[in-house]
Design a protein around this motif. Structure first.
Motif, short mmCIF file in Angstrom:
data_model
loop_
_atom_site.label_atom_id
_atom_site.label_comp_id
_atom_site.label_asym_id
_atom_site.label_seq_id
_atom_site.Cartn_x
_atom_site.Cartn_y
_atom_site.Cartn_z
N TYR A 233 -3.51 11.41 0.16
CA TYR A 233 -4.25 10.15 0.04
C TYR A 233 -5.72 10.50 -0.11
CZ TYR A 233 -5.13 5.17 0.47
OH TYR A 233 -5.48 3.87 0.20
N ASP B 110 -7.70 6.87 -4.07
CA ASP B 110 -6.59 5.99 -3.68
C ASP B 110 -7.10 4.82 -2.85
OD1 ASP B 110 -4.61 7.63 -4.90
OD2 ASP B 110 -4.55 8.91 -3.11
N ARG C 273 -8.89 2.32 -5.02
CA ARG C 273 -7.91 1.52 -5.76
C ARG C 273 -7.24 0.48 -4.86
NH1 ARG C 273 -3.71 5.19 -6.49
NH2 ARG C 273 -2.97 4.36 -4.53
N ASP C 274 -6.85 0.90 -3.64
CA ASP C 274 -6.12 0.02 -2.74
C ASP C 274 -7.02 -0.98 -2.02
OD1 ASP C 274 -3.89 1.49 -3.49
OD2 ASP C 274 -3.87 2.71 -1.66
N GLU D 109 -6.28 0.00 3.73
CA GLU D 109 -5.06 0.75 4.02
C GLU D 109 -4.97 1.07 5.51
OE1 GLU D 109 -1.62 1.75 3.52
OE2 GLU D 109 -2.56 1.61 1.54
#
Length: 153
Positions: free
Chosen positions: A13, A17, A20-21, A24
């Motif tokens: 991760y 990432d 983008r997310d 999290e």
């Protein structure tokens, strides 16, 4: 507000990432001291995102703690490498936090540069044999690290 440093292998991760997310859960921490640090985190705290096991390893961005006291769901999943058969939903052993992306730094601050700028007492990451994936960062060190990441000094 407190500052933290949280490690992740970019293959597992990465800062990209998280960008983008957006948000999290920081799951899979299975060290009791690191878990205790996660329990100390409060909403609004900031954490440096550190790419470990990278060439080179280093600080790549910043994230904010948006939810604390989150039960790590991977502890209950027998298919997960983070499964803990001694943990139950009634008595979970592993808590974590939810983080949100703040920024990716214009440049990575590599481990070699961290060693040039800070002592092991200032930044526990630099202690020989220190392998925690989550650790506190003193406010003065955090301010210096932010300046390093944003400027070529």
């Amino acid at each position: 507000m407190r500052y933290w440093l949280m490690k992740s292998e970019p293959e597992a991760y990465s800062i990209d990432d998280l960008e983008r997310d957006g948000r999290e859960i920081w799951d899979g921490v299975r060290n009791y001291q690191a878990r205790n640090y996660l329990r100390e985190m409060k909403e609004g705290d900031l954490a440096f995102f550190y790419h470990s096991n990278a060439k080179p390893p280093g600080v790549v961005g910043l994230m904010r703690i948006v939810k604390s006291g989150v039960v790590d769901p991977t502890q209950f999943d027998p298919e997960s490498c983070y499964y803990d058969p001694k943990s139950t939903p009634e008595n979970p052993r592993w808590q974590t936090v939810e983080v949100e992306f703040v920024e990716k730094f214009p440049r990575m601050v590599p481990l070699a540069e961290l060693r040039e700028r800070f002592t092991a007492e200032e930044l526990p990451l630099l202690k020989r044999g220190f392998r925690l994936s989550v650790m506190p960062v003193d406010a003065a060190v955090a301010e210096n690290l932010l300046e390093l990441a944003k400027n070529r000094t």
